[in-house]
Design a protein around this motif. Structure first.
Motif, mmCIF file in Angstrom:
data_model
loop_
_atom_site.group_PDB
_atom_site.id
_atom_site.type_symbol
_atom_site.label_atom_id
_atom_site.label_comp_id
_atom_site.label_asym_id
_atom_site.label_seq_id
_atom_site.Cartn_x
_atom_site.Cartn_y
_atom_site.Cartn_z
ATOM 1 N N LEU A 1 0.829 -1.210 0.000
ATOM 2 C CA LEU A 1 0.000 0.000 0.000
ATOM 3 C C LEU A 1 0.865 1.263 0.000
ATOM 4 N N ALA A 2 2.018 1.198 0.699
ATOM 5 C CA ALA A 2 2.901 2.365 0.788
ATOM 6 C C ALA A 2 3.543 2.705 -0.548
ATOM 7 N N HIS A 3 3.507 1.786 -1.514
ATOM 8 C CA HIS A 3 4.043 2.101 -2.839
ATOM 9 C C HIS A 3 3.275 3.246 -3.499
ATOM 10 N N ILE A 4 2.085 3.565 -2.978
ATOM 11 C CA ILE A 4 1.356 4.741 -3.475
ATOM 12 C C ILE A 4 2.216 5.993 -3.304
ATOM 13 N N VAL A 5 2.962 6.061 -2.188
ATOM 14 C CA VAL A 5 3.850 7.203 -1.935
ATOM 15 C C VAL A 5 4.969 7.235 -2.972
ATOM 16 N N ASP A 6 5.447 6.060 -3.386
ATOM 17 C CA ASP A 6 6.487 6.023 -4.427
ATOM 18 C C ASP A 6 5.980 6.576 -5.753
ATOM 19 N N ALA A 7 4.694 6.363 -6.025
ATOM 20 C CA ALA A 7 4.144 6.766 -7.321
ATOM 21 C C ALA A 7 3.716 8.232 -7.355
ATOM 22 N N LEU A 8 3.408 8.807 -6.195
ATOM 23 C CA LEU A 8 2.826 10.158 -6.191
ATOM 24 C C LEU A 8 3.737 11.224 -6.808
ATOM 25 N N PRO A 9 4.995 11.377 -6.361
ATOM 26 C CA PRO A 9 5.810 12.454 -6.953
ATOM 27 C C PRO A 9 6.484 12.002 -8.250
ATOM 28 N N CYS A 10 5.664 11.773 -9.293
ATOM 29 C CA CYS A 10 6.197 11.391 -10.608
ATOM 30 C C CYS A 10 7.000 10.092 -10.569
ATOM 31 N N TYR A 11 6.576 9.174 -9.719
ATOM 32 C CA TYR A 11 7.204 7.853 -9.598
ATOM 33 C C TYR A 11 8.664 7.928 -9.146
ATOM 34 N N ILE A 12 9.050 9.033 -8.525
ATOM 35 C CA ILE A 12 10.450 9.167 -8.120
ATOM 36 C C ILE A 12 10.826 8.186 -7.020
ATOM 37 N N GLY A 13 9.824 7.758 -6.223
ATOM 38 C CA GLY A 13 10.122 6.801 -5.168
ATOM 39 C C GLY A 13 10.620 5.473 -5.697
ATOM 40 N N TYR A 14 10.131 5.075 -6.869
ATOM 41 C CA TYR A 14 10.604 3.832 -7.483
ATOM 42 C C TYR A 14 12.032 3.966 -8.007
#
Length: 208
Positions: free
Chosen positions: A170-183
């Motif tokens: 579920l926390a991968h949503i945070v990775d996707a929010l700022p233009c997928y920069i979290g990934y």
């Protein structure tokens, strides 16, 4: 005829004590000055020892403070902590998992009927739960197993469990929010973590 100085009746030189046949008396009956037979240079009886265990106010030795497990420096299980998985391994594993979960969903959604779309959503949720279960109980999703990487707790290098693995999904949503920069963050992060890893205190290592 003089028998010597009345204050020095035995004729010994001044400044010496009668330690036996004119020899200076040694402390402790022939022992070294350390006291009670201790070798010279070692602390004797009544002298403070070097490096004693730290005592608490109740007189019991205090346990050393627990140091946090640092997966990228400290040894983990076996002979040492395995190497952290780089961004390429993580991307490849995520791509495989994404095809397993999203591929059938997209194929079903193409039909456009509400029934097919509902089946696609059901598959997507079931696939996410299955992947989280595999990561939580074995450390490896299907994609991670293919690429030879594993998800572990950062603190102690153990399997994270289903609950934390699902929360991480579920926390991968945070990775996707700022233009997928979290990934992309593992590409330059010291611990090679996504934002979801930092939230859940997890790391991904190479298992073989």
């Amino acid at each position: 005829m003089s028998f010597g100085d009345p204050n020095n009746p035995y004729g010994q030189p001044q400044g010496q004590q009668p330690g036996g046949y004119g020899q200076p008396q040694q402390p402790g009956y022939g022992q070294q000055p350390g006291g009670y037979g201790q070798p010279q240079g070692q602390p004797g009886y009544g002298q403070p020892q070097q490096g004693p265990p730290q005592q608490s106010q109740y007189g019991y030795p205090q346990a050393p403070p627990v140091q946090p497990y640092d997966a990228y420096q400290q040894p983990g299980y076996g002979s040492g902590m395995p190497e952290l998985a780089n961004w390429g391994y993580r991307f490849g594993a995520g791509l495989i998992d994404g095809l397993i979960s999203s591929g059938p969903y997209l194929a079903l959604a193409v039909g456009g009927s509400p029934t097919m779309l509902l089946i696609g959503y059901a598959w997507l949720i079931a696939a996410m739960v299955f992947i989280a279960y595999r990561e939580g109980t074995t450390g490896q999703s299907p994609g991670k197993q293919v690429l030879g990487i594993k998800l572990l707790r950062e603190q102690d290098g153990q399997i994270v469990g289903f609950g934390k693995a699902f929360l991480r999904r579920l926390a991968h949503i945070v990775d996707a929010l700022p233009c997928y920069i979290g990934y992309l963050w593992p590409a330059w992060d010291q611990k090679k973590q996504t934002f979801a890893d930092k939230i859940c205190s997890t790391v991904v290592i190479k298992s073989n």
